[in-house]
Design an enzyme around this catalytic site. Structure first.
Site, short mmCIF file in Angstrom:
data_model
loop_
_atom_site.label_atom_id
_atom_site.label_comp_id
_atom_site.label_asym_id
_atom_site.label_seq_id
_atom_site.Cartn_x
_atom_site.Cartn_y
_atom_site.Cartn_z
N HIS A 1 0.83 -1.20 0.00
CA HIS A 1 0.00 0.00 0.00
C HIS A 1 0.87 1.26 0.00
CE1 HIS A 1 -3.92 -2.02 1.62
NE2 HIS A 1 -3.45 -2.59 0.52
N GLU B 1 0.79 3.96 1.94
CA GLU B 1 1.30 4.34 3.26
C GLU B 1 2.48 3.46 3.66
OE1 GLU B 1 -3.30 4.57 3.44
OE2 GLU B 1 -1.74 3.39 2.43
N CYS C 1 -5.70 1.36 5.62
CA CYS C 1 -6.26 0.08 6.02
C CYS C 1 -5.73 -0.27 7.41
CB CYS C 1 -5.88 -1.00 5.02
SG CYS C 1 -4.13 -1.44 5.05
N CYS D 1 -1.76 -0.85 7.46
CA CYS D 1 -1.03 0.41 7.38
C CYS D 1 -1.21 1.23 8.65
CB CYS D 1 -1.48 1.20 6.16
SG CYS D 1 -0.94 0.49 4.59
#
Length: 335
Positions: free
Chosen positions: A261, A263, A289, A292
């Site tokens: 992801h 992040e 999410c 993260c």
């Protein structure tokens, strides 16, 4: 800054435009758009054919069509002067661009007529009476698609009289530009960093969505990341992630996704280069999410600003708040 010029025939708009070009402004004219089209069509360019064609375009595509066409050519990082504005809808079209200001210029009718005679253009009125009659027609057309200079003049952000010489005119323009420059807006920090994050997201090759995150410390970007497969792995759009290629429901079968992801990548990139991120603010185009979120908390990031909501955001946002990490959606309490 974008300065639009509106004024009646012979008021001095051309001289103002030329002066602004000399001090760094890029020139555009709504009339030039008409000239380009007429020339391509093999038609003679006169004041009357320009007026008639402008009215045709407004009738076919809306009263602001010329303003829209020029606005599309204006970039946000340059100075512009836009001449030949003759309709309030053209003003409204240009006002959609940041830091647009309309400058109205006027002069005594007799002085303007003498200027018209001195430039001696074909099709210009030969007598003062003809000059006034033409001006009356152009100033307030009967149809919405006709020129409406008077109404456009009423929308001006600044105005000036031009009855003197060039030196007086240039000094007035300098003073007006200086005043308008003080009013010019620049993006706030949230808008600045989120716009950069959106640009970073375009590097993503994920088939599901393009997401980006940037880490900021002391108003300085220290790391960026976008979603995609890990370093050295075939790209997502090339078949590297089986989940993305199945185009399943959002939030489902996450255990089969091999993409990192945004992040996560921004945090890992900082670690890869030995950059301290404790106390940083994370700007993300999507709310984080759960995975993260745990990385954000443990890495010492103190604030998260996100643009859009992720489908699984509720638990993640509660966890961030419980951990003392400030969380806000872009647009709320902006910096």
């Amino acid at each position: 800054m974008i300065i639009g010029l509106v004024g009646k025939n012979g008021a001095g708009k051309g001289e103002i435009a030329q002066f602004l070009q000399e001090i760094g402004f890029t020139y555009y004219s709504l009339s030039d758009v008409l000239r380009e089209d007429l020339t391509k069509a093999g038609k003679t360019v006169t004041r009357q054919t320009l007026t008639d064609y402008a009215n045709e375009l407004r009738a076919s595509y809306g009263p602001g069509v010329l303003g829209d066409r020029v606005a599309q050519r204006l970039e946000p990082d340059s100075l512009y002067v836009v001449d030949s504005i003759r309709h309030p809808f053209e003003v409204e079209a240009l006002r959609k661009k940041p830091n647009f200001y309309l400058l109205a210029v006027d002069a005594d009718p007799k002085i303007r007529f003498e200027r018209i005679k001195a430039r001696s253009r074909e099709q210009d009125p030969m007598t003062y009476e003809e000059f006034l009659a033409q001006e009356t027609k152009e100033a307030a057309g009967k149809k919405e698609t006709d020129q409406q200079i008077n109404k456009a003049l009423e929308m001006a952000d600044a105005s000036m009289e031009n009855n003197g010489n060039f030196e007086d005119l240039h000094q007035k323009v300098r003073q007006i530009v200086q005043v308008l420059a003080l009013d010019a807006k620049r993006p706030g920090w949230d808008e600045y960093f989120m716009s950069i994050a959106r640009q970073v997201s375009l590097r993503s090759n994920c088939l599901k969505r393009k997401v980006a995150a940037i880490l900021v410390m002391d108003q300085r970007i220290i790391s960026t990341g976008y979603n995609g497969t890990p370093r050295g792995i075939k790209n997502c759009n090339e078949g590297g992630c089986p989940r993305c290629h199945k185009f399943g429901a959002s939030g489902a079968n996450l255990e089969t996704c091999v993409c990192s992801h945004a992040e996560e990548n921004s945090i890992v990139q900082a670690a890869y280069h030995g950059v301290r991120i404790q106390g940083a603010t994370l700007y993300s185009t999507l709310s984080p999410c759960l995975l993260c979120t745990k990385m954000i908390i443990n890495s010492g990031i103190c604030e998260v600003v996100y643009n859009k909501n992720y489908v699984m955001e509720e638990v993640a946002l509660k966890l961030l708040q419980e951990a003392g990490v400030k969380v806000r959606q872009y647009g709320d309490n902006p910096k």
